[in-house]
Every structure is written in structure tokens, then in C-alpha cells.
Design a protein around this motif. Structure first.
Motif, mmCIF file in Angstrom:
data_model
loop_
_atom_site.group_PDB
_atom_site.id
_atom_site.type_symbol
_atom_site.label_atom_id
_atom_site.label_comp_id
_atom_site.label_asym_id
_atom_site.label_seq_id
_atom_site.Cartn_x
_atom_site.Cartn_y
_atom_site.Cartn_z
ATOM 1 N N ASN A 35 -9.572 -21.031 -9.690
ATOM 2 C CA ASN A 35 -10.526 -19.943 -9.957
ATOM 3 C C ASN A 35 -9.847 -18.640 -10.358
ATOM 4 N N GLY A 36 -8.527 -18.595 -10.311
ATOM 5 C CA GLY A 36 -7.811 -17.373 -10.649
ATOM 6 C C GLY A 36 -7.782 -16.360 -9.524
ATOM 7 N N ASP A 37 -8.211 -16.763 -8.315
ATOM 8 C CA ASP A 37 -8.264 -15.833 -7.189
ATOM 9 C C ASP A 37 -6.898 -15.511 -6.598
ATOM 10 N N LEU A 38 -5.885 -16.292 -6.916
ATOM 11 C CA LEU A 38 -4.557 -16.016 -6.373
ATOM 12 C C LEU A 38 -3.901 -14.830 -7.077
ATOM 13 N N GLN A 39 -4.434 -14.452 -8.206
ATOM 14 C CA GLN A 39 -3.904 -13.330 -8.975
ATOM 15 C C GLN A 39 -5.047 -12.341 -9.270
ATOM 16 N N PRO A 40 -5.614 -11.705 -8.232
ATOM 17 C CA PRO A 40 -6.799 -10.868 -8.433
ATOM 18 C C PRO A 40 -6.518 -9.487 -9.024
ATOM 19 N N PHE A 41 -5.254 -9.088 -9.127
ATOM 20 C CA PHE A 41 -4.900 -7.758 -9.605
ATOM 21 C C PHE A 41 -4.073 -7.863 -10.885
ATOM 22 N N SER A 42 -4.125 -6.831 -11.696
ATOM 23 C CA SER A 42 -3.288 -6.833 -12.897
ATOM 24 C C SER A 42 -1.911 -6.248 -12.561
ATOM 25 N N MET A 43 -0.897 -6.710 -13.256
ATOM 26 C CA MET A 43 0.448 -6.155 -13.045
ATOM 27 C C MET A 43 0.482 -4.676 -13.407
ATOM 28 N N ASP A 44 -0.319 -4.258 -14.377
ATOM 29 C CA ASP A 44 -0.374 -2.840 -14.726
ATOM 30 C C ASP A 44 -0.862 -2.007 -13.546
ATOM 31 N N ASP A 45 -1.889 -2.483 -12.847
ATOM 32 C CA ASP A 45 -2.404 -1.754 -11.681
ATOM 33 C C ASP A 45 -1.397 -1.767 -10.529
ATOM 34 N N ILE A 46 -0.742 -2.893 -10.312
ATOM 35 C CA ILE A 46 0.284 -2.968 -9.267
ATOM 36 C C ILE A 46 1.415 -1.995 -9.572
ATOM 37 N N ASN A 47 1.877 -1.985 -10.823
ATOM 38 C CA ASN A 47 2.955 -1.074 -11.209
ATOM 39 C C ASN A 47 2.523 0.385 -11.158
ATOM 40 N N ASN A 52 4.180 5.252 -9.149
ATOM 41 C CA ASN A 52 3.237 6.347 -9.338
ATOM 42 C C ASN A 52 3.951 7.620 -9.764
ATOM 43 N N GLN A 53 3.237 8.471 -10.451
ATOM 44 C CA GLN A 53 3.827 9.691 -11.008
ATOM 45 C C GLN A 53 4.144 10.730 -9.941
ATOM 46 N N HIS A 54 3.460 10.690 -8.831
ATOM 47 C CA HIS A 54 3.704 11.692 -7.800
ATOM 48 C C HIS A 54 4.767 11.243 -6.789
ATOM 49 N N GLN A 55 5.399 10.119 -7.065
ATOM 50 C CA GLN A 55 6.578 9.614 -6.356
ATOM 51 C C GLN A 55 6.377 9.450 -4.856
ATOM 52 N N SER A 56 5.202 8.996 -4.451
ATOM 53 C CA SER A 56 4.980 8.745 -3.032
ATOM 54 C C SER A 56 5.320 7.301 -2.706
ATOM 55 N N ILE A 57 5.458 7.017 -1.414
ATOM 56 C CA ILE A 57 5.792 5.669 -0.960
ATOM 57 C C ILE A 57 4.779 5.138 0.048
ATOM 58 N N GLY A 58 3.698 5.860 0.240
ATOM 59 C CA GLY A 58 2.679 5.402 1.163
ATOM 60 C C GLY A 58 1.571 6.426 1.322
ATOM 61 N N CYS A 59 0.489 5.991 1.937
ATOM 62 C CA CYS A 59 -0.653 6.878 2.158
ATOM 63 C C CYS A 59 -1.642 6.189 3.086
ATOM 64 N N SER A 60 -2.676 6.906 3.433
ATOM 65 C CA SER A 60 -3.798 6.281 4.124
ATOM 66 C C SER A 60 -5.010 6.427 3.214
ATOM 67 N N ILE A 61 -5.871 5.432 3.256
ATOM 68 C CA ILE A 61 -7.042 5.409 2.383
ATOM 69 C C ILE A 61 -8.281 5.101 3.214
ATOM 70 N N LYS A 62 -9.427 5.377 2.648
ATOM 71 C CA LYS A 62 -10.684 5.022 3.305
ATOM 72 C C LYS A 62 -11.030 3.593 2.881
ATOM 73 N N ALA A 63 -10.596 2.638 3.715
ATOM 74 C CA ALA A 63 -10.809 1.217 3.429
ATOM 75 C C ALA A 63 -10.680 0.438 4.731
ATOM 76 N N GLN A 144 -11.014 -4.945 -1.986
ATOM 77 C CA GLN A 144 -11.668 -3.652 -1.736
ATOM 78 C C GLN A 144 -10.633 -2.592 -1.374
ATOM 79 N N SER A 145 -9.674 -2.952 -0.551
ATOM 80 C CA SER A 145 -8.641 -1.997 -0.143
ATOM 81 C C SER A 145 -7.742 -1.624 -1.315
ATOM 82 N N PHE A 146 -7.389 -2.602 -2.145
ATOM 83 C CA PHE A 146 -6.554 -2.293 -3.312
ATOM 84 C C PHE A 146 -7.305 -1.395 -4.284
ATOM 85 N N LYS A 147 -8.585 -1.635 -4.464
ATOM 86 C CA LYS A 147 -9.403 -0.799 -5.346
ATOM 87 C C LYS A 147 -9.416 0.649 -4.846
ATOM 88 N N ALA A 148 -9.562 0.834 -3.537
ATOM 89 C CA ALA A 148 -9.532 2.192 -2.953
ATOM 90 C C ALA A 148 -8.154 2.825 -3.136
#
Length: 167
Positions: A35-47, A52-63, A144-148
């Protein structure tokens, strides 16, 4: 947060310890692969997150999995005396009890769950007890968490573009 691999290659149908997934999980893995569910994200989004341009290595999100960290460089690391382990590029999510990870090796990735990540007293096998995400409920929480996270990263990158801190 790190996720540990014994080799610099994706685990696929195996646990990080190299054992096959249990029977039901193996069937679900096959169905998810079709079903293609093992690869739910694009490499562009992962990269976009890893580099990221703001050079962070972590954060907290609402998820549902609110604490996020990432490693944009893979390294070999001596975890046990005389034994190297591989720390791949990855994006890790945690709710304090379990780690979900997008692991990138080369130009491929896989999504993993590491249920023993927060054990204080780990035996050697616990360091590599991660396995593929195969249950749809877990995958939905992950998506959902990756989208957030992606929304948060894009917002921070836009802010950095307008107000560079290293410019």
C-alpha cells in the motif's frame, strides 16, 4: 535522542537486533509495503527537517508525540567496549515512554518504533529492540506528528529567512 543500529543499513522486516518480526507484524509489513504505507513521507520533507534553515536540532510541537529531536549527520559510536554501533541520520519523536523514528541511511528511510528507549537499566538487546511501524493506528499518530513538525519547521524557516540570526 539516538536510535542505535548494528550496521549502516536499514532493518526492514527485522528488529534492530536482526531477528525477524513476529508473524502478524510480518504480514502487516507486507501489506503496508504493497500500500506504500512504509514510506509515508517524502525525502524532501524529511530533509527539510534535518537541514532546516534555522539550524535547530529539536523542538516541541502540539501533537500526540510532542518532543522531537533530529540528527543530520550519521556517526559510528562505541556504545559497548570494543563494539561500534551506528547512529544514523534520524528524526525522533517521543511522548516520554516510547520513541518513534524516521531513520535515514543513504537516500532511503524507514519508520521505526523503539519501545525500550526509556528503560533506565538496559541490557544489550534493549539498545536495538526497535522495529518497523506496521500498525495503522501507530502510523496515523506518526503521520499527524510529522505533519505538525513540518508545519513548525516551515514557520521557523520563514521567520529565519526574514530575520537571519547569522546574517
Amino acid at each position: 535522542m539516538n536510535i542505535y543500529y548494528r550496521q549502516a543499513q536499514l532493518c526492514g522486516r527485522k528488529t534492530g537486533n536482526g531477528t525477524k518480526l513476529p508473524f502478524l507484524m510480518n504480514i502487516l509489513y507486507s501489506l503496508s509495503a504493497r500500500n506504500g504505507d512504509l514510506q509515508p513521507f517524502s525525502m524532501d520533507d524529511i530533509n527539510a527537517v534535518l537541514f532546516n534553515q534555522h539550524q535547530s536540532i529539536g523542538c516541541s510541537i502540539k501533537a500526540l508525540i510532542p518532543i522531537v529531536g533530529w540528527r543530520n549527520e550519521a556517526i559510528w559510536y562505541e556504545l559497548f567496549k570494543g563494539e561500534q554501533v551506528y547512529l544514523p541520520r534520524c528524526i525522533t519523536f517521543t511522548n516520554g515512554a516510547i520513541v518513534y523514528a524516521i531513520v535515514v541511511i543513504g537516500d532511503e528511510y524507514e519508520v521505526r518504533i523503539w519501545p525500550d528507549s526509556h528503560k533506565r537499566e538496559r541490557e544489550k538487546q534493549h539498545w536495538f529492540s526497535h522495529h518497523a511501524v506496521v500498525y495503522s493506528a501507530e502510523l496515523d499518530v506518526f503521520k499527524q506528528s510529522f505533519k505538525a513538525l513540518l508545519k513548525h519547521i516551515r514557520k521557523e524557516d520563514d521567520y529565519e529567512a526574514k530575520h537571519p540570526k547569522f546574517g
